[in-house]
Design an enzyme around this catalytic site. Structure first.
Site, mmCIF file in Angstrom:
data_model
loop_
_atom_site.group_PDB
_atom_site.id
_atom_site.type_symbol
_atom_site.label_atom_id
_atom_site.label_comp_id
_atom_site.label_asym_id
_atom_site.label_seq_id
_atom_site.Cartn_x
_atom_site.Cartn_y
_atom_site.Cartn_z
ATOM 1 N N PRO A 10 0.792 -1.242 0.000
ATOM 2 C CA PRO A 10 0.000 0.000 0.000
ATOM 3 C C PRO A 10 0.821 1.288 0.000
ATOM 4 C CG PRO A 10 -0.099 -1.100 2.135
ATOM 5 C CD PRO A 10 0.553 -2.059 1.190
ATOM 6 N N ASN A 11 0.276 2.255 -0.713
ATOM 7 C CA ASN A 11 0.817 3.623 -0.813
ATOM 8 C C ASN A 11 2.104 3.724 -1.635
ATOM 9 O OD1 ASN A 11 -1.207 4.928 0.799
ATOM 10 N ND2 ASN A 11 -0.302 3.898 2.566
ATOM 11 N N ARG A 18 5.003 11.027 -2.443
ATOM 12 C CA ARG A 18 4.801 10.626 -1.047
ATOM 13 C C ARG A 18 6.060 10.881 -0.219
ATOM 14 N NH1 ARG A 18 4.617 4.401 1.176
ATOM 15 N NH2 ARG A 18 4.105 4.955 3.312
ATOM 16 N N TYR A 23 11.225 8.886 1.131
ATOM 17 C CA TYR A 23 11.215 7.895 0.053
ATOM 18 C C TYR A 23 11.862 8.383 -1.246
ATOM 19 C CZ TYR A 23 7.964 5.610 3.232
ATOM 20 O OH TYR A 23 7.397 5.028 4.337
ATOM 21 N N ASN A 74 7.771 -5.739 -1.210
ATOM 22 C CA ASN A 74 7.790 -4.633 -0.254
ATOM 23 C C ASN A 74 6.373 -4.569 0.329
ATOM 24 O OD1 ASN A 74 7.798 -2.325 1.235
ATOM 25 N ND2 ASN A 74 8.778 -1.045 -0.319
ATOM 26 N N ALA A 77 3.240 -0.823 4.673
ATOM 27 C CA ALA A 77 2.705 -0.774 6.043
ATOM 28 C C ALA A 77 2.265 -2.145 6.557
ATOM 29 C CB ALA A 77 1.543 0.207 6.108
ATOM 30 N N HIS A 80 4.205 -4.427 9.141
ATOM 31 C CA HIS A 80 4.141 -4.297 10.597
ATOM 32 C C HIS A 80 2.818 -4.803 11.182
ATOM 33 C CE1 HIS A 80 7.451 -1.807 9.393
ATOM 34 N NE2 HIS A 80 6.649 -0.989 8.736
ATOM 35 N N ASP A 87 1.326 -15.397 6.783
ATOM 36 C CA ASP A 87 0.862 -16.780 6.662
ATOM 37 C C ASP A 87 0.812 -17.220 5.199
ATOM 38 O OD1 ASP A 87 0.631 -16.968 9.379
ATOM 39 O OD2 ASP A 87 -1.554 -16.933 9.436
ATOM 40 N N GLU A 98 12.228 -9.744 1.349
ATOM 41 C CA GLU A 98 11.496 -8.537 1.780
ATOM 42 C C GLU A 98 12.385 -7.317 1.555
ATOM 43 O OE1 GLU A 98 10.585 -8.772 5.963
ATOM 44 O OE2 GLU A 98 10.128 -6.634 6.086
ATOM 45 N N HIS A 100 12.642 -2.834 1.641
ATOM 46 C CA HIS A 100 12.112 -1.526 2.034
ATOM 47 C C HIS A 100 13.006 -0.435 1.480
ATOM 48 C CE1 HIS A 100 9.294 -3.412 4.739
ATOM 49 N NE2 HIS A 100 10.279 -4.203 5.118
ATOM 50 N N LEU A 101 12.375 0.614 1.001
ATOM 51 C CA LEU A 101 13.131 1.776 0.525
ATOM 52 C C LEU A 101 13.868 2.434 1.687
ATOM 53 C CD1 LEU A 101 10.103 2.972 -1.499
ATOM 54 C CD2 LEU A 101 12.315 2.607 -2.580
ATOM 55 N N SER A 102 13.139 2.677 2.762
ATOM 56 C CA SER A 102 13.723 3.346 3.926
ATOM 57 C C SER A 102 14.298 2.304 4.883
ATOM 58 C CB SER A 102 12.643 4.170 4.637
ATOM 59 O OG SER A 102 11.624 3.320 5.151
ATOM 60 N N ARG A 107 13.582 4.389 11.971
ATOM 61 C CA ARG A 107 12.358 5.199 11.980
ATOM 62 C C ARG A 107 11.554 4.946 13.260
ATOM 63 N NH1 ARG A 107 9.427 4.715 6.419
ATOM 64 N NH2 ARG A 107 8.326 6.502 7.331
ATOM 65 N N ARG A 111 7.771 0.639 13.412
ATOM 66 C CA ARG A 111 8.283 0.072 12.151
ATOM 67 C C ARG A 111 9.433 -0.902 12.384
ATOM 68 N NH1 ARG A 111 5.830 3.424 8.175
ATOM 69 N NH2 ARG A 111 5.478 5.477 9.056
HETATM 70 C C1 DQA Z 1 8.291 0.932 3.569
HETATM 71 C C2 DQA Z 1 8.441 1.136 5.090
HETATM 72 C C3 DQA Z 1 7.115 0.949 5.801
HETATM 73 O O1 DQA Z 1 7.274 1.153 7.207
HETATM 74 C C4 DQA Z 1 6.093 1.937 5.290
HETATM 75 O O2 DQA Z 1 4.844 1.704 5.893
HETATM 76 C C5 DQA Z 1 5.978 1.940 3.808
HETATM 77 C C6 DQA Z 1 7.200 1.820 3.010
HETATM 78 C C7 DQA Z 1 9.590 1.261 2.818
HETATM 79 O O3 DQA Z 1 9.694 0.826 1.665
HETATM 80 O O4 DQA Z 1 10.467 1.952 3.338
HETATM 81 O O5 DQA Z 1 4.916 2.128 3.256
HETATM 82 O O6 DQA Z 1 7.976 -0.417 3.338
#
Ligand code: DQA
Length: 147
Positions: A10-11, A18, A23, A74, A77, A80, A87, A98, A100-102, A107, A111
């Protein structure tokens, strides 16, 4: 051709606009182009999906076994919060990486915990779009040379 399922949670569809301080300015389209370029060089196929919906991600993972050799995800959110995605990964049996950009560990405290990490082969966090490229390379290393 070996195929890998790439899932953006998501997002991530609004990357670029964003929270650019966190990011960056890169868009999802640009990340996907970089992934596709690397995949072409490595002679593997990618199917790339973005969804803001947990159930859709669960459905995709559930149907992934026959078509794909691995998952690059990725979970955003849902990292977490989602026992359902965890599952699904565990049940499908495909190796998952897995990304993550950040750097989720630098953070907010909420997270710092990934529900996905224990069922993933590994996690790459904090390298911006390069997290995805490193993640794809990690998937290919995991799979080993393919005939
Ligand atoms: C994220 C880190 C997550 O905590 C956050 O909710 C995201 C992006 C990242 O790619 O850094 O939406 O997965």
């Amino acid at each position: 051709m070996l195929k890998i399922l790439v899932i953006h949670g998501p997002n991530l569809d609004i990357l670029g606009a964003r929270e650019p301080k966190i990011y960056g300015r890169i868009t999802l389209k640009e990340i996907n182009s970089k992934l596709l370029k690397l995949a072409k060089e490595k002679k593997v196929g990618l199917e790339i999906i973005q969804s803001n919906h947990e159930g859709r991600i669960v459905d995709l993972i559930g149907k992934s076994k026959d078509k794909f050799k691995a998952i690059l995800i990725n979970p955003a959110a849902y990292t977490h919060t989602s026992v359902a995605i965890r599952d699904a990964i565990s049940a499908c049996g495909l190796p998952a990486v897995e990304v993550h950009l950040s750097n989720i560990y630098s953070r907010e405290e909420f997270r710092h915990n990934s529900l996905i990490a224990p069922v993933a082969k590994g996690q790459i966090s904090g390298f911006g779009e390069n997290s995805y490229l490193l993640g794809l390379l990690a998937v290919l290393k995991l799979l080993g040379p393919q005939k």
